[in-house]
Design an enzyme around this catalytic site. Sequence first.
Site, short mmCIF file in Angstrom:
data_model
loop_
_atom_site.label_atom_id
_atom_site.label_comp_id
_atom_site.label_asym_id
_atom_site.label_seq_id
_atom_site.Cartn_x
_atom_site.Cartn_y
_atom_site.Cartn_z
N ARG A 132 -7.63 -20.72 -3.27
CA ARG A 132 -7.85 -19.67 -2.28
C ARG A 132 -6.53 -19.09 -1.77
O ARG A 132 -5.56 -19.81 -1.53
CB ARG A 132 -8.67 -20.24 -1.11
CG ARG A 132 -8.88 -19.25 0.06
CD ARG A 132 -7.85 -19.43 1.15
NE ARG A 132 -8.10 -18.55 2.30
CZ ARG A 132 -7.26 -18.39 3.30
NH1 ARG A 132 -6.13 -19.07 3.32
NH2 ARG A 132 -7.56 -17.57 4.31
N THR A 142 -1.33 -13.44 11.75
CA THR A 142 -1.78 -14.83 11.72
C THR A 142 -3.22 -14.89 12.21
O THR A 142 -3.60 -14.22 13.16
CB THR A 142 -0.90 -15.73 12.59
OG1 THR A 142 -1.43 -17.06 12.57
CG2 THR A 142 -0.81 -15.25 14.03
N GLY A 143 -4.03 -15.70 11.53
CA GLY A 143 -5.44 -15.81 11.93
C GLY A 143 -6.30 -16.14 10.73
O GLY A 143 -5.84 -16.71 9.74
N THR A 147 0.12 -20.48 10.52
CA THR A 147 0.99 -19.59 9.76
C THR A 147 2.19 -19.19 10.61
O THR A 147 2.09 -19.07 11.82
CB THR A 147 0.19 -18.33 9.39
OG1 THR A 147 -0.92 -18.70 8.60
CG2 THR A 147 1.04 -17.32 8.65
N GLY A 171 -5.00 -16.27 1.17
CA GLY A 171 -5.33 -15.49 2.36
C GLY A 171 -4.54 -14.20 2.44
O GLY A 171 -4.07 -13.67 1.43
N ASP A 172 -4.36 -13.71 3.65
CA ASP A 172 -3.71 -12.41 3.84
C ASP A 172 -2.19 -12.48 3.82
O ASP A 172 -1.52 -11.47 3.55
CB ASP A 172 -4.16 -11.79 5.17
CG ASP A 172 -3.69 -12.61 6.36
OD1 ASP A 172 -4.00 -13.83 6.40
OD2 ASP A 172 -3.02 -12.07 7.26
#
Length: 308
Positions: A203, A226-227, A175, A205-206
């Site tokens: 899906r 990021t992660g 990211t 993500g954040d």
Amino acid sequence: MGDFAIALHGGAGTITPASMTPDLEIKYKAALSDAINTGHAILASGGTALDAVEATVVSLEDTPLFNAGKGSVFTKHGRHEMDAAIMCGETLKAGAVAGVHSIRNPIKLTRAIMDHSDHVFMSGYGAEEFARNHNIVFEPEAYFFDPLRYQQWSEVRDSDRFILDHTAGEEKFGTVGAVALDQHGNLAAATSTGGMTNKNYNRIGDTPVIGSGTYANNETCAISCTGHGEYFLRAVVAYDVSCLMEYKGYTLQQACEEVVLDKLVKFGGEGGLIAVDRSGSIAMPFNSEGMYRASRSNNEQAQVAIYK
């Protein structure tokens, strides 16, 4: 006119010297330097933090080295689904997209949503229709094809596994994001991603979720994360940092370390973030092996790093 500062990330994960060739390391550092200098030039000339973070992320989206824009990973169905968000610390306005296809620069679409609609968050076909109405550039699927990306996907596409791209194989990606403080005292944050290799069920993500992967508020800070997105969503990471500063009086560094090095670690969340506060202080904590990152304050030289 006051101080100004900018920071960026290109992903965090199992990034070690042993997994990096000298040539590849040179390419990464060059891409990070180009991107940070792009944003810095805007700030140095009196431009806005919003313009700086957008341009910085565009630079990162345009290189296949990172999992965003051109370098986005393959989904379970062999396509590319991209997420992004941008936020203005002065007005608390924001724009976000999830699950869009064929958009050359998703971060430009988020800016258009913020500037030209009454909405914050759009997804899928609706977001793409909005993009067409606002002259956002589309690219054919071939534009997003990368041999390494395809190889990564080929290894898991017949299984139910998904891969955090920055921990897959010997090549490291991730990211991208940027945060900035401009000379007018305004903060902004932007984040963009292609998500997880072989992700299924659309899906998300954040990254595009305001308060989890992206947040900016002139009263506190600007954050881009990021992660492993599932953990960052559950911990509401970006807003948590801001809250610790606003309600508990933490410094930027204290708040970032509390969230990234303590709270996330306690329940298995791997990754990091970049942050800048209204005084121009920068923090870039991560709890993984490495994080592609760069920063530059006022007229100082750029700082570029990959490993711990």
